[in-house]
Design a protein around this motif. Structure first.
Motif, PDB file in Angstrom:
ATOM      1  N   ALA A   8       0.830  -1.205   0.000  1.00  0.00           N
ATOM      2  CA  ALA A   8       0.000   0.000   0.000  1.00  0.00           C
ATOM      3  C   ALA A   8       0.861   1.251   0.000  1.00  0.00           C
ATOM      4  N   VAL A   9       0.278   2.320  -0.483  1.00  0.00           N
ATOM      5  CA  VAL A   9       0.875   3.635  -0.301  1.00  0.00           C
ATOM      6  C   VAL A   9       0.583   4.032   1.138  1.00  0.00           C
ATOM      7  N   GLU A  10       1.617   4.356   1.890  1.00  0.00           N
ATOM      8  CA  GLU A  10       1.441   4.822   3.269  1.00  0.00           C
ATOM      9  C   GLU A  10       1.478   6.345   3.241  1.00  0.00           C
ATOM     10  N   ILE A  11       0.504   6.951   3.904  1.00  0.00           N
ATOM     11  CA  ILE A  11       0.411   8.405   3.943  1.00  0.00           C
ATOM     12  C   ILE A  11       0.260   8.854   5.394  1.00  0.00           C
ATOM     13  N   TRP A  12       1.008   9.880   5.768  1.00  0.00           N
ATOM     14  CA  TRP A  12       0.863  10.529   7.075  1.00  0.00           C
ATOM     15  C   TRP A  12       0.483  11.974   6.806  1.00  0.00           C
ATOM     16  N   THR A  13      -0.554  12.448   7.470  1.00  0.00           N
ATOM     17  CA  THR A  13      -1.008  13.819   7.251  1.00  0.00           C
ATOM     18  C   THR A  13      -1.086  14.570   8.576  1.00  0.00           C
ATOM     19  N   ASP A  14      -0.977  15.889   8.475  1.00  0.00           N
ATOM     20  CA  ASP A  14      -1.196  16.736   9.639  1.00  0.00           C
ATOM     21  C   ASP A  14      -1.574  18.126   9.150  1.00  0.00           C
ATOM     22  N   GLY A  15      -2.275  18.832  10.006  1.00  0.00           N
ATOM     23  CA  GLY A  15      -2.645  20.204   9.720  1.00  0.00           C
ATOM     24  C   GLY A  15      -2.874  20.935  11.026  1.00  0.00           C
ATOM     25  N   PRO A  21      -9.116  30.065  14.934  1.00  0.00           N
ATOM     26  CA  PRO A  21      -8.634  30.216  13.559  1.00  0.00           C
ATOM     27  C   PRO A  21      -7.478  31.212  13.467  1.00  0.00           C
ATOM     28  N   GLY A  22      -6.768  31.098  12.356  1.00  0.00           N
ATOM     29  CA  GLY A  22      -5.620  31.948  12.111  1.00  0.00           C
ATOM     30  C   GLY A  22      -4.801  31.382  10.975  1.00  0.00           C
ATOM     31  N   PRO A  23      -3.521  31.739  10.915  1.00  0.00           N
ATOM     32  CA  PRO A  23      -2.669  31.162   9.880  1.00  0.00           C
ATOM     33  C   PRO A  23      -2.543  29.655  10.105  1.00  0.00           C
ATOM     34  N   GLY A  24      -2.608  28.908   8.993  1.00  0.00           N
ATOM     35  CA  GLY A  24      -2.547  27.456   9.124  1.00  0.00           C
ATOM     36  C   GLY A  24      -1.649  26.825   8.085  1.00  0.00           C
ATOM     37  N   GLY A  25      -1.265  25.595   8.378  1.00  0.00           N
ATOM     38  CA  GLY A  25      -0.454  24.821   7.447  1.00  0.00           C
ATOM     39  C   GLY A  25      -0.877  23.378   7.456  1.00  0.00           C
ATOM     40  N   TRP A  26      -0.577  22.706   6.384  1.00  0.00           N
ATOM     41  CA  TRP A  26      -0.865  21.275   6.276  1.00  0.00           C
ATOM     42  C   TRP A  26       0.326  20.586   5.619  1.00  0.00           C
ATOM     43  N   ALA A  27       0.402  19.281   5.851  1.00  0.00           N
ATOM     44  CA  ALA A  27       1.479  18.491   5.249  1.00  0.00           C
ATOM     45  C   ALA A  27       1.015  17.057   5.061  1.00  0.00           C
ATOM     46  N   ALA A  28       1.608  16.428   4.069  1.00  0.00           N
ATOM     47  CA  ALA A  28       1.385  15.001   3.830  1.00  0.00           C
ATOM     48  C   ALA A  28       2.700  14.388   3.383  1.00  0.00           C
ATOM     49  N   ILE A  29       2.963  13.212   3.890  1.00  0.00           N
ATOM     50  CA  ILE A  29       4.131  12.435   3.470  1.00  0.00           C
ATOM     51  C   ILE A  29       3.591  11.148   2.856  1.00  0.00           C
ATOM     52  N   CYS A  67      -5.064   3.155  -5.914  1.00  0.00           N
ATOM     53  CA  CYS A  67      -4.087   2.511  -5.032  1.00  0.00           C
ATOM     54  C   CYS A  67      -4.756   1.960  -3.782  1.00  0.00           C
ATOM     55  N   GLN A  68      -4.068   0.996  -3.165  1.00  0.00           N
ATOM     56  CA  GLN A  68      -4.342   0.621  -1.783  1.00  0.00           C
ATOM     57  C   GLN A  68      -3.625   1.666  -0.948  1.00  0.00           C
ATOM     58  N   VAL A  69      -4.315   2.259   0.011  1.00  0.00           N
ATOM     59  CA  VAL A  69      -3.740   3.346   0.792  1.00  0.00           C
ATOM     60  C   VAL A  69      -3.984   3.088   2.271  1.00  0.00           C
ATOM     61  N   VAL A  70      -2.964   3.333   3.080  1.00  0.00           N
ATOM     62  CA  VAL A  70      -3.123   3.414   4.524  1.00  0.00           C
ATOM     63  C   VAL A  70      -2.804   4.855   4.883  1.00  0.00           C
ATOM     64  N   LEU A  71      -3.846   5.591   5.296  1.00  0.00           N
ATOM     65  CA  LEU A  71      -3.684   7.005   5.605  1.00  0.00           C
ATOM     66  C   LEU A  71      -3.723   7.185   7.113  1.00  0.00           C
ATOM     67  N   HIS A  72      -2.631   7.730   7.652  1.00  0.00           N
ATOM     68  CA  HIS A  72      -2.483   7.969   9.087  1.00  0.00           C
ATOM     69  C   HIS A  72      -2.794   9.438   9.368  1.00  0.00           C
ATOM     70  N   THR A  73      -3.694   9.691  10.291  1.00  0.00           N
ATOM     71  CA  THR A  73      -4.036  11.049  10.687  1.00  0.00           C
ATOM     72  C   THR A  73      -4.144  11.119  12.200  1.00  0.00           C
ATOM     73  N   MET A 133       6.835   9.496  11.949  1.00  0.00           N
ATOM     74  CA  MET A 133       6.238  10.044  10.731  1.00  0.00           C
ATOM     75  C   MET A 133       5.194  11.105  11.058  1.00  0.00           C
ATOM     76  N   ASN A 134       4.449  10.919  12.130  1.00  0.00           N
ATOM     77  CA  ASN A 134       3.483  11.931  12.550  1.00  0.00           C
ATOM     78  C   ASN A 134       4.208  13.190  13.002  1.00  0.00           C
ATOM     79  N   GLU A 135       5.298  13.007  13.722  1.00  0.00           N
ATOM     80  CA  GLU A 135       6.084  14.161  14.178  1.00  0.00           C
ATOM     81  C   GLU A 135       6.659  14.926  12.988  1.00  0.00           C
ATOM     82  N   ARG A 136       7.110  14.187  11.977  1.00  0.00           N
ATOM     83  CA  ARG A 136       7.656  14.833  10.787  1.00  0.00           C
ATOM     84  C   ARG A 136       6.566  15.605  10.042  1.00  0.00           C
ATOM     85  N   ALA A 137       5.396  14.998   9.903  1.00  0.00           N
ATOM     86  CA  ALA A 137       4.276  15.698   9.260  1.00  0.00           C
ATOM     87  C   ALA A 137       3.923  16.958  10.042  1.00  0.00           C
TER      88      ALA A 137
END
Length: 157
Positions: A8-15, A21-29, A67-73, A133-137
């Motif tokens: 599977a494609v492994e994905i780690w996300t964070d935002g 509310p205010g300035p925000g960012g997001w990331a995915a690996i 794809c087969q995906v495992v998405l970590h959030t 991976m979560n820390e990196r995201a």
């Protein structure tokens, strides 16, 4: 790693936002077969939930074929929304059980469309708990948030 995760494609996300509310960012690996790709973005005026949804949608949209995906959030909002609440929202015309409009419905629709071609397993991970991976995201999302904050004009809201 399980055999399923190996294929599977492994994905780690964070935002996130600061303040919210205010300035925000997001990331995915995205990780597959020894390759990694990092995606990031930001918004000068947004919310934590919007950034979490954007990270997951952008990651899935980046996949070029089904794809087969495992998405970590680390977002219970995303995980519960996609696995428990969204079918009811769609059935009810994007209204909550209280008959109110679903918050961020356009991002939920984007996420549904992005997930549709894939077989996605949604995994929740505890945030800020040492998962590398979560820390990196989180670090990537924070950097994107900081960059978005710099695009705001002084004194703007």
């Amino acid at each position: 790693m399980s055999d399923e995760a190996a294929t599977a494609v492994e994905i780690w996300t964070d935002g996130g936002c600061k303040p919210n509310p205010g300035p925000g960012g997001w990331a995915a690996i995205l990780r597959f077969n020894g390759h990694e790709r990092e995606l990031t973005g930001g918004d000068a005026a947004t919310t934590n939930n919007r950034m979490e949804l954007t990270a997951a949608a952008a990651a899935l949209e980046a996949l070029k074929r089904p794809c087969q995906v495992v998405l970590h959030t680390d977002s219970e909002y995303v995980r519960n929304g996609i696995s428990r609440w969204v079918n009811g929202w769609v059935r009810n015309g994007w209204k909550t059980a209280a008959k109110e409009p679903v918050a961020n419905y356009e991002l939920w629709q984007r996420l549904l469309a992005a997930a549709k071609p894939h077989a996605v397993e949604w995994r929740w991970v505890r945030g800020h708990a040492g998962n590398p991976m979560n820390e990196r995201a989180d670090q990537l999302a924070t950097a994107a948030r900081d960059a978005a904050a710099k695009t705001r004009l002084p004194g703007s809201t």
